[in-house]
Design an enzyme around this catalytic site. Structure first.
Site, short mmCIF file in Angstrom:
data_model
loop_
_atom_site.label_atom_id
_atom_site.label_comp_id
_atom_site.label_asym_id
_atom_site.label_seq_id
_atom_site.Cartn_x
_atom_site.Cartn_y
_atom_site.Cartn_z
N ILE A 18 41.19 -5.51 148.92
CA ILE A 18 40.58 -6.29 149.86
C ILE A 18 39.81 -7.37 149.12
O ILE A 18 39.86 -8.50 149.73
CB ILE A 18 39.66 -5.41 150.61
CG1 ILE A 18 40.57 -4.31 151.31
CG2 ILE A 18 38.71 -5.91 151.45
CD1 ILE A 18 39.73 -3.18 151.96
N ASP A 63 29.59 -4.95 136.44
CA ASP A 63 29.48 -3.69 136.94
C ASP A 63 28.22 -3.77 138.08
O ASP A 63 27.24 -4.13 137.66
CB ASP A 63 29.03 -2.65 135.94
CG ASP A 63 28.79 -1.28 136.54
OD1 ASP A 63 28.77 -0.93 137.66
OD2 ASP A 63 28.75 -0.42 135.56
N VAL A 64 28.87 -3.40 139.46
CA VAL A 64 27.76 -3.61 140.39
C VAL A 64 26.58 -2.69 140.22
O VAL A 64 25.49 -3.07 141.01
CB VAL A 64 28.27 -3.75 141.65
CG1 VAL A 64 29.29 -4.90 142.00
CG2 VAL A 64 28.94 -2.31 141.81
N TYR A 155 31.41 9.47 150.16
CA TYR A 155 32.08 8.23 150.31
C TYR A 155 31.43 7.87 151.87
O TYR A 155 30.78 6.64 152.30
CB TYR A 155 33.41 8.17 150.49
CG TYR A 155 34.12 6.80 150.90
CD1 TYR A 155 34.21 5.74 149.99
CD2 TYR A 155 34.38 6.64 152.15
CE1 TYR A 155 34.83 4.72 150.28
CE2 TYR A 155 35.22 5.52 152.45
CZ TYR A 155 35.27 4.48 151.50
OH TYR A 155 35.71 3.33 151.86
N LYS A 159 28.83 4.81 153.04
CA LYS A 159 29.22 3.63 153.82
C LYS A 159 28.17 3.46 154.96
O LYS A 159 27.92 2.56 155.57
CB LYS A 159 30.63 3.95 154.27
CG LYS A 159 31.52 3.67 152.90
CD LYS A 159 31.57 2.34 152.33
CE LYS A 159 32.47 2.07 151.47
NZ LYS A 159 32.50 0.76 150.72
N THR A 190 45.86 -0.34 150.15
CA THR A 190 45.56 -1.07 148.66
C THR A 190 45.72 0.20 147.78
O THR A 190 45.98 1.38 147.91
CB THR A 190 44.08 -1.21 148.60
OG1 THR A 190 43.34 -0.14 148.71
CG2 THR A 190 43.62 -2.40 149.75
N1 LIG Z 1 41.58 0.61 151.38
C1 LIG Z 1 41.21 1.15 152.67
O1 LIG Z 1 41.75 1.94 153.15
C2 LIG Z 1 39.56 1.04 152.64
C3 LIG Z 1 38.88 1.54 153.95
C4 LIG Z 1 37.70 1.12 154.17
C5 LIG Z 1 37.00 0.63 153.35
N2 LIG Z 1 37.31 0.15 151.90
C6 LIG Z 1 36.40 -0.34 151.22
O2 LIG Z 1 36.91 -1.83 150.83
C7 LIG Z 1 36.45 -2.06 149.55
C8 LIG Z 1 37.53 -2.53 148.60
O3 LIG Z 1 38.39 -1.37 148.65
P1 LIG Z 1 39.82 -1.47 148.19
O4 LIG Z 1 40.78 -0.88 149.14
O5 LIG Z 1 40.39 -2.90 147.88
O6 LIG Z 1 40.14 -0.51 146.72
P2 LIG Z 1 40.52 -1.19 145.35
O7 LIG Z 1 40.66 0.02 144.64
O8 LIG Z 1 41.91 -1.92 145.52
O9 LIG Z 1 39.64 -2.12 144.82
C9 LIG Z 1 38.12 -1.72 144.48
C10 LIG Z 1 37.65 -2.72 143.36
O10 LIG Z 1 36.43 -2.28 143.15
C11 LIG Z 1 36.34 -2.46 141.59
N3 LIG Z 1 35.10 -1.64 141.19
C12 LIG Z 1 34.93 -0.43 141.16
N4 LIG Z 1 33.82 0.01 140.63
C13 LIG Z 1 33.07 -0.94 140.47
C14 LIG Z 1 31.93 -1.29 139.75
N5 LIG Z 1 30.98 -0.46 139.51
N6 LIG Z 1 31.56 -2.73 139.54
C15 LIG Z 1 32.35 -3.74 139.99
N7 LIG Z 1 33.67 -3.47 140.57
C16 LIG Z 1 34.09 -2.23 140.63
C17 LIG Z 1 37.51 -1.83 141.08
O11 LIG Z 1 37.69 -2.30 139.87
C18 LIG Z 1 38.60 -2.42 142.13
O12 LIG Z 1 39.17 -3.70 141.48
C19 LIG Z 1 35.71 -0.78 148.92
O13 LIG Z 1 34.33 -0.78 149.11
C20 LIG Z 1 36.33 0.45 149.80
O14 LIG Z 1 35.46 1.58 150.04
C21 LIG Z 1 38.59 0.33 151.71
#
Ligand SMILES: NC(=O)c1ccc[n+]([C@@H]2O[C@H](COP(=O)([O-])OP(=O)(O)OC[C@H]3O[C@@H](n4cnc5c(N)ncnc54)[C@H](O)[C@@H]3O)[C@@H](O)[C@H]2O)c1
Length: 259
Positions: A18, A63-64, A155, A159, A190
């Protein structure tokens, strides 16, 4: 459409599905993009995608959960790309563990990345945006934050916290003309979701594709959302078109969640 020309956006988690979609979409609409992720290789790959398409982006390993790293990255990125007035918080983790098996350490880590990470990003960017006449920030929350999840209590709580944080920040920052909103995705294709379905598929003796299909069947529109569809919603909330929208959480989930 170049509605972000002259603007710089910092996207966290921009090496992931995302975050990358947000970074690349915003770049095609004129934004200079600070691509931040804890994983340096995926962050670099996102920045390369943007520059290969003619945009301007720099990758930063960050790192966030570290206030020092967030402060330092924002400072360096501003030197590289200009004042940061836009932000997308897309860094996040999920562990998909039954409630009774969730450890204290697991709880703390999820809260730290998903909730504290969003707080640190928003507070740091807002301090700079204030000096530049305003800005806009979007958190990628989740429909999980609207209800509960038996295998992701940490989680879902993180959120729900993000949605609440967005509302507080929106109130606090409105006088500075900084809008703060959340996008709440449902199921998006993803790495995060693929890992969950691979694990569930092993447990249920089906394929990951079948596991995905079972979940898609529960979505009123009958399909999983793409990362670009989440990015489109985030870009709208960051854009001048949405300048009077603040403190809102927009579900982008095919009708899965309506509250
Ligand atoms: N994929 C879904 O279905 C979904 C649904 C609802 C919400 N989300 C949210 O969307 C966001 C993106 O998720 P995604 O699906 O792209 O997942 P993803 O795993 O593809 O991407 C997450 C990214 O966050 C990075 N990350 C993790 N810990 C970190 C840290 N401490 N500091 C900096 N970067 C860090 C990872 O390296 C990764 O690149 C997340 O917050 C996730 O909770 C995703």
């Amino acid at each position: 459409m170049d509605r972000f020309t002259g603007k710089t956006v910092l996207v966290t988690g921009a090496g992931g599905g995302i975050g990358r979609a947000c970074a690349t979409l915003l770049a095609t609409q004129g934004a200079r993009v600070a691509v931040a992720d804890i994983a340096d290789e995926p962050a670099r790959a996102t920045a390369e995608l943007i520059t290969a398409a003619g945009g301007l982006a720099h990758a930063y390993t960050m790192d966030v959960t570290s206030s020092q790293q967030v402060h330092d990255t924002v400072a360096v990125a501003q030197d590289d790309l200009g004042p940061i007035t836009l932000a997308v918080s897309a860094a996040g983790i999920i562990r998909d563990q039954p409630f009774l098996e969730l450890s204290e350490e697991g709880w703390d880590t999820t809260m730290s990345v998903n909730l504290k990470g969003t707080f640190l990003l928003f507070q740091t960017v807002a301090r700079h945006a204030q000096r530049h006449g305003g800005g806009a920030m979007v958190a990628i929350a989740s429909v999980a934050g609207r209800s509960g999840r038996p295998t992701a209590a940490d989680y879902a709580a993180s959120k729900a916290g993000v949605i609440s944080l967005v509302r507080s920040a929106a109130l606090a920052l409105a006088p500075s003309q900084i809008t703060v909103n959340a996008v709440c995705p449902g199921v998006v294709d993803t790495e995060m979701t693929r890992a969950i379905h691979q694990r569930r598929a092993r447990i249920n003796h089906i394929t990951a594709e079948e596991s995905f299909a079972q979940q898609a069947a529960q979505i009123p529109l009958g399909r999983i959302v793409s990362p670009t569809e989440i990015a489109e919603a985030a870009a709208f909330l960051l854009s001048p078109t949405a300048s009077t929208i603040t403190g809102q959480a927009l579900n982008v989930c095919g009708g899965l969640e309506m509250n």
